[in-house]
Structure formats: C-alpha cells, structure tokens
Design a protein around this motif. Sequence first.
Motif, PDB file in Angstrom:
ATOM      1  N   UNK A 108      31.514  58.037  38.790  1.00  0.00           N
ATOM      2  CA  UNK A 108      31.045  56.796  39.391  1.00  0.00           C
ATOM      3  C   UNK A 108      30.127  57.104  40.560  1.00  0.00           C
ATOM      4  N   UNK A 109      28.969  56.453  40.562  1.00  0.00           N
ATOM      5  CA  UNK A 109      28.003  56.625  41.640  1.00  0.00           C
ATOM      6  C   UNK A 109      27.666  55.250  42.208  1.00  0.00           C
ATOM      7  N   UNK A 110      27.701  55.141  43.520  1.00  0.00           N
ATOM      8  CA  UNK A 110      27.369  53.889  44.211  1.00  0.00           C
ATOM      9  C   UNK A 110      26.220  54.182  45.167  1.00  0.00           C
ATOM     10  N   UNK A 111      25.168  53.365  45.075  1.00  0.00           N
ATOM     11  CA  UNK A 111      24.033  53.467  45.995  1.00  0.00           C
ATOM     12  C   UNK A 111      23.984  52.195  46.837  1.00  0.00           C
ATOM     13  N   UNK A 112      23.902  52.357  48.159  1.00  0.00           N
ATOM     14  CA  UNK A 112      23.831  51.220  49.072  1.00  0.00           C
ATOM     15  C   UNK A 112      22.585  51.356  49.944  1.00  0.00           C
ATOM     16  N   UNK A 113      22.018  50.214  50.318  1.00  0.00           N
ATOM     17  CA  UNK A 113      20.833  50.168  51.191  1.00  0.00           C
ATOM     18  C   UNK A 113      21.093  49.218  52.347  1.00  0.00           C
ATOM     19  N   UNK A 114      20.426  49.487  53.463  1.00  0.00           N
ATOM     20  CA  UNK A 114      20.471  48.571  54.596  1.00  0.00           C
ATOM     21  C   UNK A 114      19.507  47.428  54.327  1.00  0.00           C
ATOM     22  N   UNK A 115      20.006  46.208  54.449  1.00  0.00           N
ATOM     23  CA  UNK A 115      19.181  45.030  54.195  1.00  0.00           C
ATOM     24  C   UNK A 115      19.653  43.896  55.103  1.00  0.00           C
ATOM     25  N   UNK A 116      18.763  43.393  55.911  1.00  0.00           N
ATOM     26  CA  UNK A 116      19.095  42.254  56.768  1.00  0.00           C
ATOM     27  C   UNK A 116      20.254  42.507  57.717  1.00  0.00           C
ATOM     28  N   UNK A 117      20.350  43.715  58.228  1.00  0.00           N
ATOM     29  CA  UNK A 117      21.390  44.019  59.202  1.00  0.00           C
ATOM     30  C   UNK A 117      22.737  44.379  58.596  1.00  0.00           C
ATOM     31  N   UNK A 118      22.823  44.470  57.274  1.00  0.00           N
ATOM     32  CA  UNK A 118      24.075  44.891  56.634  1.00  0.00           C
ATOM     33  C   UNK A 118      23.771  45.871  55.514  1.00  0.00           C
ATOM     34  N   UNK A 119      24.783  46.583  55.086  1.00  0.00           N
ATOM     35  CA  UNK A 119      24.625  47.555  54.013  1.00  0.00           C
ATOM     36  C   UNK A 119      25.136  46.935  52.723  1.00  0.00           C
ATOM     37  N   UNK A 120      24.278  46.907  51.697  1.00  0.00           N
ATOM     38  CA  UNK A 120      24.618  46.244  50.431  1.00  0.00           C
ATOM     39  C   UNK A 120      24.518  47.221  49.267  1.00  0.00           C
ATOM     40  N   UNK A 121      25.317  46.946  48.237  1.00  0.00           N
ATOM     41  CA  UNK A 121      25.277  47.761  47.021  1.00  0.00           C
ATOM     42  C   UNK A 121      24.031  47.395  46.237  1.00  0.00           C
ATOM     43  N   UNK A 122      23.248  48.407  45.887  1.00  0.00           N
ATOM     44  CA  UNK A 122      22.055  48.204  45.060  1.00  0.00           C
ATOM     45  C   UNK A 122      22.301  48.634  43.623  1.00  0.00           C
ATOM     46  N   UNK A 123      23.185  49.637  43.446  1.00  0.00           N
ATOM     47  CA  UNK A 123      23.409  50.167  42.105  1.00  0.00           C
ATOM     48  C   UNK A 123      24.798  50.794  42.002  1.00  0.00           C
ATOM     49  N   UNK A 124      25.441  50.574  40.838  1.00  0.00           N
ATOM     50  CA  UNK A 124      26.706  51.230  40.508  1.00  0.00           C
ATOM     51  C   UNK A 124      26.573  51.783  39.094  1.00  0.00           C
ATOM     52  N   UNK A 125      26.971  53.056  38.941  1.00  0.00           N
ATOM     53  CA  UNK A 125      26.929  53.694  37.619  1.00  0.00           C
ATOM     54  C   UNK A 125      28.322  54.206  37.249  1.00  0.00           C
ATOM     55  N   UNK A 126      28.732  53.944  36.008  1.00  0.00           N
ATOM     56  CA  UNK A 126      29.982  54.469  35.464  1.00  0.00           C
ATOM     57  C   UNK A 126      29.639  55.266  34.217  1.00  0.00           C
ATOM     58  N   UNK A 127      29.906  56.568  34.235  1.00  0.00           N
ATOM     59  CA  UNK A 127      29.640  57.423  33.078  1.00  0.00           C
ATOM     60  C   UNK A 127      30.964  58.031  32.637  1.00  0.00           C
TER      61      UNK A 127
END
Length: 130
Positions: A108-127
């Motif tokens: 499992x891979x989770x990618x998060x980005x800073x957006x509008x003063x908070x950190x949000x999930x942009x992508x989740x991968x399950x292999x």
Amino acid sequence: MKTFISTLTLFLGLVLTSFTTQKSSLDQVIEALAEGKASELGKYMDDNIEITLPDKSNSYSRSQAVSILKDFFDNNEVKSFEIKHKGDQNGGQYCVGSLITKSGSFRTTVFMKNKGGRTVIREIRFQLIE
C-alpha cells in the motif's frame, strides 16, 4: 503555602499540556488504514483522488473514493498495517507499507500533498503481494 502549591501545579499542568504533540495527517491516515475505516480516510482526501486496486484504477471524487474503499475493506477485512517507509517529498508526504487482510496482503502506497493549509490524500495504491 497551599495557594502557592496549587498555583504551581496548575501552571506546570498548563505548560506540560502545551507540549503534547498532535498526530500528523499522515499518522492519522495510517491509523485509518490499520483499522480499515474508509470514512476516516475520507476526512483527509483531496476533492479528487487516484485509487489503484488490483482489479481497477481511476480518479474518483471524494464520495466515490470513500464508497470504493469501503467496498474494498468490506471484501478484505483488515487485520493490520505495517509501515515499511514514510517520508517527505516535493511539498508532501508519502507512506509505503503492507496492509494485512484476511484475504491476503497488499503493498500500500499513500501520497499526500499540502493544499489550502492542510495535507490531503492525492493517491492510494493497493497491489496484491503474492
């Protein structure tokens, strides 16, 4: 003397409380993964999120993503989540781990980005790990 001790105790309590650390968004996402809670993950999702599952991959709205992850967790009851690596990259955070379920294990891979003063999930991968 009682007043002094009471005041000192109150002051020390306030000082110590101010030093408690809050969990980062990534740590809270990791907890939600470990518990298989799609609705909790939804609190940290961007408006649109890329989800990759063993049988499909697409970009979804937050509400669609929560529904898809709920279905995934319902079909793959989560036992635990083991972190392999996490860190910061390009103004965001990421985590790589193994999601251990009753029906198998998923890298499992989770990618998060800073957006509008908070950190949000942009992508989740399950292999699926075979």
